[in-house]
Write a protein that holds these residues in place. Structure first.
Motif, mmCIF file in Angstrom:
data_model
loop_
_atom_site.group_PDB
_atom_site.id
_atom_site.type_symbol
_atom_site.label_atom_id
_atom_site.label_comp_id
_atom_site.label_asym_id
_atom_site.label_seq_id
_atom_site.Cartn_x
_atom_site.Cartn_y
_atom_site.Cartn_z
ATOM 1 N N THR B 7 0.899 -1.363 0.104
ATOM 2 C CA THR B 7 0.064 0.173 -0.090
ATOM 3 C C THR B 7 0.891 1.310 -0.184
ATOM 4 O O THR B 7 0.160 2.248 0.097
ATOM 5 C CB THR B 7 -0.908 0.050 1.255
ATOM 6 N N ARG B 8 2.263 1.013 0.004
ATOM 7 C CA ARG B 8 3.036 2.281 0.169
ATOM 8 C C ARG B 8 3.216 2.842 -1.419
ATOM 9 O O ARG B 8 3.229 2.051 -2.326
ATOM 10 C CB ARG B 8 4.654 1.922 0.547
ATOM 11 N N ASN B 9 3.086 4.097 -1.561
ATOM 12 C CA ASN B 9 2.735 4.781 -2.596
ATOM 13 C C ASN B 9 3.537 6.269 -2.636
ATOM 14 O O ASN B 9 3.153 7.197 -2.919
ATOM 15 C CB ASN B 9 1.734 4.955 -3.401
ATOM 16 N N ASN B 10 4.857 6.289 -1.870
ATOM 17 C CA ASN B 10 5.368 7.469 -1.636
ATOM 18 C C ASN B 10 6.114 8.220 -2.805
ATOM 19 O O ASN B 10 6.601 7.526 -3.312
ATOM 20 C CB ASN B 10 6.429 7.478 -0.467
ATOM 21 N N PRO B 11 5.802 9.444 -3.289
ATOM 22 C CA PRO B 11 6.207 9.984 -4.274
ATOM 23 C C PRO B 11 7.996 10.028 -4.235
ATOM 24 O O PRO B 11 8.349 10.199 -3.158
ATOM 25 C CB PRO B 11 5.791 11.319 -4.180
ATOM 26 N N LEU B 12 8.429 9.690 -5.349
ATOM 27 C CA LEU B 12 9.912 9.640 -5.499
ATOM 28 C C LEU B 12 10.674 8.432 -4.950
ATOM 29 O O LEU B 12 11.652 7.976 -5.150
ATOM 30 C CB LEU B 12 10.591 10.770 -4.924
ATOM 31 N N ILE B 13 9.706 7.458 -4.265
ATOM 32 C CA ILE B 13 10.175 6.194 -3.730
ATOM 33 C C ILE B 13 9.592 5.184 -4.707
ATOM 34 O O ILE B 13 10.324 4.109 -4.560
ATOM 35 C CB ILE B 13 9.794 6.246 -2.199
ATOM 36 N N LEU B 17 12.764 3.990 -6.727
ATOM 37 C CA LEU B 17 13.684 5.313 -6.216
ATOM 38 C C LEU B 17 13.914 6.421 -7.364
ATOM 39 O O LEU B 17 14.488 5.775 -8.460
ATOM 40 C CB LEU B 17 14.553 4.649 -5.586
ATOM 41 N N ILE B 19 14.921 9.920 -6.769
ATOM 42 C CA ILE B 19 15.410 11.008 -5.921
ATOM 43 C C ILE B 19 16.359 11.772 -6.423
ATOM 44 O O ILE B 19 16.344 13.068 -6.399
ATOM 45 C CB ILE B 19 15.840 10.538 -4.388
ATOM 46 N N TRP B 20 17.232 11.230 -7.303
ATOM 47 C CA TRP B 20 18.209 12.029 -8.054
ATOM 48 C C TRP B 20 18.104 11.924 -9.468
ATOM 49 O O TRP B 20 18.029 10.874 -9.843
ATOM 50 C CB TRP B 20 19.783 11.482 -7.491
ATOM 51 N N GLU B 81 16.442 20.030 -1.487
ATOM 52 C CA GLU B 81 15.093 20.179 -1.277
ATOM 53 C C GLU B 81 14.916 21.387 -0.119
ATOM 54 O O GLU B 81 13.958 22.055 -0.164
ATOM 55 C CB GLU B 81 14.404 18.780 -0.692
#
Lengths: 183, 316
Positions: B7-13, B17, B19-20, B81
């Motif tokens: 259920t995890r749906n964190n943006p950029l992750i 991944l 992030i860079w 950020e």
């Protein structure tokens, strides 16, 4: 001399029904912004129909004894707090995201306000003698929280008497979420 | 068969991944380039001494290093950020964090590279603007040249050490990445300096050509070691090689990094040494493009490499 406090979580995944109450409790308690999450449910189905087994897992930061996120933080914003809990000091975080890259569990996320955020084991609740929000709401009681170095604690008893496993221990992180089977 | 839902749906992750991106790849490229210029010029002056007959292309090309480094640091700044907290980098030193070493190395680079520039260009009007500056620096020329080699090498190495310290990302988690980045950086640094060479001095040109050939060959060896090291490591590292050998980065890696960045320059350079062709800008431009492509692919592929291992675990 008594060992220092070491907070851990013991999880009986076979009691978990995947209701995600822990996820909602965490969002409510910690004001997690919409679209982000500090804990989550993983559901793994193994086998071929009709021989299937399923496991639900309530996942979060593993509060490692050797946390790569803390080691890779260039400013010291990511640090080990009281009870061995991995925390982020928002005022020191530059948003370089090295800790996100370092975490094998992908337990961190970038808060819209520019700092990195993660599970704190609800340290603001633990400080006043309460349990983390996810633990208190779990309807099947599959999450257990406490000090593993306290000889009288429930978690110590569980870790000592039951078979347990940890996740990705091979990466040298010494994770502190213990997965056990219920009795 | 295993099926994993989260259920995890964190943006950029999630799902991978991310992030860079390009800004970090550009910084790694420019940092490597500056490292290369510093190592090469430092070595040149250390071995040869500061003489008045230093070729103009060396004196001109080295002027670029503080400018290119500033540009790279600007890209790095764009990636932060929480830009207002930048100053914390310089109010702390974290011994376990390669990024913290890097922040301090970048600060040391400026005086070291500028001192070398002043020494090499001491007869130029803009150095003489500052009275007796070159004279004051001159007695320390050997130390300054050596410091350029050392800090340049540290700059070239630390980015690789930074990425290879992430046990979570199998494609990066390989000690050979640091020497790969350093050698590729020296190679791009040499290519950049050759761009400033007008080709009039034949002997100089042949020496440069041989040096270039040696650098390209060492990069080939370094990349071979990088992949052989991954392929003989743990299972998740073995499967991460799939990303550039059959997976989504295969085409771009083989065409840009191996083809344009290594094999074609190797061919052109060999032909040039044998006096079959004359190529002035093509070969250095290709090496520079290959160096940039290598950084971009390593940055991207490393970030998705954990999921590759997970995916292959789940597959029957």
């Amino acid at each position: 001399m008594a060992k220092p406090i070491r907070y851990v979580m013991v999880i009986e995944s076979d009691k978990c029904v995947g209701c995600a109450a822990c996820v909602f409790a965490c969002k409510q308690e910690n004001g997690v912004p919409e679209g982000f999450t500090r804990d989550w449910i993983e559901q793994e189905v193994r086998g071929v129909f009709p021989q299937l087994t399923m496991e639900n897992r309530s996942q979060r930061c593993q509060h490692c004894d050797h946390p790569p996120c803390v080691y890779n933080c260039p400013t010291g914003a990511s640090h080990i707090g009281k009870g061995g809990v991995t925390l982020v000091d928002r005022d020191w975080c530059t948003g370089c995201k090295a800790c996100i890259a370092a975490c094998p569990y992908d337990a961190r996320y970038l808060h819209p306000e520019g700092f990195v955020d993660k599970c704190t084991f609800c340290n603001h609740r633990v400080e006043v003698g309460l349990e983390p929000a996810c633990v208190t709401v779990c309807p099947t009681n599959c999450l257990h929280f406490g000090d593993v170095n306290d000889p009288n604690s429930k978690v110590r008893h569980m870790v000592r008497t039951r078979k347990w496993r940890t996740q990705k221990g091979e990466l040298g992180t010494k994770p502190q979420l213990y997965w056990v089977e219920s009795q | 068969m295993n099926e994993l839902t989260s259920t995890r749906n964190n943006p950029l992750i999630d799902p991978n991944l991310s992030i860079w991106g390009a800004d970090v790849a550009l910084y790694l490229f420019l940092g490597g380039l500056v490292a290369g210029i510093m190592v090469l010029t430092g070595m040149y002056f250390f071995l040869r001494g500061i003489k008045d007959d230093t070729p103009a292309f060396i004196r001109n090309a080295m002027l670029a290093s503080p400018i290119l480094l500033s540009l790279g640091m600007f890209f790095l700044f764009l990636d932060l950020e929480n830009k207002w907290n930048l100053f914390w980098f310089y109010l702390s030193f974290q011994v376990t964090s390669p990024m913290s070493w890097g922040a301090w190395i970048l600060i040391v680079i400026y005086p070291v590279s500028i001192a070398m520039i002043v020494l090499a260009n001491r007869d130029r009007w803009w150095v003489n603007w500052f009275p007796r500056l070159a004279e004051r620096v001159a007695p320390y020329w050997k130390g300054i040249a050596l410091a350029n080699v050392v800090t340049g090498a540290l700059l070239g190495l630390y980015t690789g050490i930074l990425l290879s310290s992430f046990t979570a990302r199998p494609f990066w988690n390989n000690g050979v990445l640091a020497p790969v980045f350093l050698i590729s950086g020296i190679s791009t640094g040499a290519a950049f300096m050759i761009l400033f060479h007008d080709g009039s001095d034949i002997r100089e040109k042949e020496e440069l050509g041989l040096m270039k050939l040696g650098l390209i060959l060492s990069e080939v060896v370094a990349l071979l070691l990088f992949f052989s090291s991954l392929l003989t490591s743990a299972g998740n590292q073995q499967s991460s090689v799939f990303l550039v050998m059959g997976g989504p980065y295969t085409g771009v890696f083989w065409v840009l990094v191996i083809g344009v960045g290594l094999l074609l320059p190797l061919l052109l350079q060999s032909l040039e040494i044998l006096h079959r062709i004359e190529s002035r800008f093509m070969m250095p431009a290709m090496v520079l493009a290959g160096g940039l492509a290598l950084r971009a692919i390593v940055v991207h592929a490393g970030q998705v490499s954990q999921s590759v291992a997970a995916l292959q675990e789940v597959l029957p």
